[in-house]
Design a protein around this motif. Structure first.
Motif, PDB file in Angstrom:
ATOM      1  N   LYS A  36     -64.355  30.851  10.889  1.00  0.00           N
ATOM      2  CA  LYS A  36     -63.189  30.127  10.365  1.00  0.00           C
ATOM      3  C   LYS A  36     -62.499  30.907   9.252  1.00  0.00           C
ATOM      4  O   LYS A  36     -61.283  31.073   9.264  1.00  0.00           O
ATOM      5  N   VAL A  37     -63.253  31.392   8.274  1.00  0.00           N
ATOM      6  CA  VAL A  37     -62.616  32.092   7.156  1.00  0.00           C
ATOM      7  C   VAL A  37     -62.031  33.430   7.589  1.00  0.00           C
ATOM      8  O   VAL A  37     -60.982  33.829   7.084  1.00  0.00           O
ATOM      9  N   VAL A  38     -62.673  34.100   8.526  1.00  0.00           N
ATOM     10  CA  VAL A  38     -62.132  35.376   9.012  1.00  0.00           C
ATOM     11  C   VAL A  38     -60.806  35.140   9.728  1.00  0.00           C
ATOM     12  O   VAL A  38     -59.821  35.837   9.488  1.00  0.00           O
ATOM     13  N   LEU A  39     -60.769  34.145  10.604  1.00  0.00           N
ATOM     14  CA  LEU A  39     -59.530  33.865  11.340  1.00  0.00           C
ATOM     15  C   LEU A  39     -58.397  33.423  10.421  1.00  0.00           C
ATOM     16  O   LEU A  39     -57.227  33.629  10.729  1.00  0.00           O
ATOM     17  N   ASN A  40     -58.731  32.825   9.299  1.00  0.00           N
ATOM     18  CA  ASN A  40     -57.713  32.327   8.373  1.00  0.00           C
ATOM     19  C   ASN A  40     -57.437  33.267   7.205  1.00  0.00           C
ATOM     20  O   ASN A  40     -56.693  32.908   6.291  1.00  0.00           O
ATOM     21  N   SER A  41     -58.010  34.457   7.253  1.00  0.00           N
ATOM     22  CA  SER A  41     -57.780  35.391   6.150  1.00  0.00           C
ATOM     23  C   SER A  41     -56.364  35.961   6.210  1.00  0.00           C
ATOM     24  O   SER A  41     -55.638  35.791   7.192  1.00  0.00           O
ATOM     25  N   SER A  48     -52.086  45.282   9.334  1.00  0.00           N
ATOM     26  CA  SER A  48     -52.364  46.698   9.084  1.00  0.00           C
ATOM     27  C   SER A  48     -53.637  47.197   9.763  1.00  0.00           C
ATOM     28  O   SER A  48     -53.833  48.399   9.907  1.00  0.00           O
ATOM     29  N   GLU A  49     -54.489  46.297  10.206  1.00  0.00           N
ATOM     30  CA  GLU A  49     -55.770  46.667  10.828  1.00  0.00           C
ATOM     31  C   GLU A  49     -55.827  46.155  12.269  1.00  0.00           C
ATOM     32  O   GLU A  49     -56.642  45.299  12.622  1.00  0.00           O
ATOM     33  N   LYS A  50     -54.958  46.693  13.099  1.00  0.00           N
ATOM     34  CA  LYS A  50     -54.829  46.208  14.472  1.00  0.00           C
ATOM     35  C   LYS A  50     -56.123  46.366  15.281  1.00  0.00           C
ATOM     36  O   LYS A  50     -56.445  45.515  16.103  1.00  0.00           O
ATOM     37  N   ASP A  51     -56.875  47.448  15.051  1.00  0.00           N
ATOM     38  CA  ASP A  51     -58.126  47.629  15.794  1.00  0.00           C
ATOM     39  C   ASP A  51     -59.119  46.507  15.489  1.00  0.00           C
ATOM     40  O   ASP A  51     -59.774  45.986  16.391  1.00  0.00           O
ATOM     41  N   ASN A  52     -59.217  46.123  14.221  1.00  0.00           N
ATOM     42  CA  ASN A  52     -60.110  45.013  13.876  1.00  0.00           C
ATOM     43  C   ASN A  52     -59.585  43.697  14.427  1.00  0.00           C
ATOM     44  O   ASN A  52     -60.358  42.832  14.841  1.00  0.00           O
ATOM     45  N   TRP A  53     -58.259  43.538  14.451  1.00  0.00           N
ATOM     46  CA  TRP A  53     -57.657  42.345  15.063  1.00  0.00           C
ATOM     47  C   TRP A  53     -58.043  42.264  16.545  1.00  0.00           C
ATOM     48  O   TRP A  53     -58.440  41.200  17.027  1.00  0.00           O
ATOM     49  N   LYS A  54     -57.956  43.388  17.239  1.00  0.00           N
ATOM     50  CA  LYS A  54     -58.335  43.420  18.659  1.00  0.00           C
ATOM     51  C   LYS A  54     -59.807  43.063  18.830  1.00  0.00           C
ATOM     52  O   LYS A  54     -60.164  42.328  19.761  1.00  0.00           O
ATOM     53  N   ARG A  55     -60.663  43.587  17.954  1.00  0.00           N
ATOM     54  CA  ARG A  55     -62.095  43.271  18.029  1.00  0.00           C
ATOM     55  C   ARG A  55     -62.325  41.772  17.859  1.00  0.00           C
ATOM     56  O   ARG A  55     -63.120  41.176  18.591  1.00  0.00           O
ATOM     57  N   MET A  56     -61.621  41.164  16.894  1.00  0.00           N
ATOM     58  CA  MET A  56     -61.788  39.724  16.671  1.00  0.00           C
ATOM     59  C   MET A  56     -61.293  38.917  17.859  1.00  0.00           C
ATOM     60  O   MET A  56     -61.931  37.931  18.252  1.00  0.00           O
TER      61      MET A  56
END
Length: 91
Positions: A36-41, A48-56
Motif C-alpha cells: 500500500k505505501v509503495v503504491l501510494n508513494s 523518474s524510475e520507470k524500470d522500478n515502476w515496471k517491476r512494481m
C-alpha cells in the motif's frame, strides 16, 4: 519512511525486493501494508524510475489472484486495487 516519501531512491528498491518475495509482506501494521505505501508513494519518484515502476506493475499483476483471495477486509483490498489503478497510469 516510504509513507512519508523520505529516502525513496534507497528504500523503494529494497521494498521491491521484499515484495517480489512476498507481496503481502508486513511493514508496520498489517499484511500487505508495504504494498500500500509503495503504491501510494510520491509520483515523481516513479516518473523518474520507470524500470522500478515496471517491476512494481509486474509484481502486482503476477500476484493479483493472491491479493484477491487473501483473507482481509474489503477496505484493505479496495485500497490495494484502487491504488494500483492510479499507480498504473503513471506511465
Amino acid at each position: 519512511m516510504i509513507g512519508q516519501n523520505i529516502g525513496l531512491n534507497y528504500l523503494i528498491p529494497l521494498a521491491i525486493e521484499r515484495l517480489e518475495i512476498d507481496i503481502l509482506v508486513e511493514g508496520d501494521f498489517f499484511e500487505g501494508d508495504l504494498l500500500k505505501v509503495v503504491l501510494n508513494s510520491e509520483m515523481d519518484y516513479w516518473i523518474s524510475e520507470k524500470d522500478n515502476w515496471k517491476r512494481m506493475c509486474h509484481i502486482f499483476k503476477s500476484n493479483k489472484d493472491a491479493l484477491e483471495n487473501f483473507d482481509t477486509t474489503k477496505s484493505i483490498k479496495s485500497e490495494w486495487f484502487n491504488s494500483f489503478e492510479v499507480f498504473e497510469q503513471i506511465h
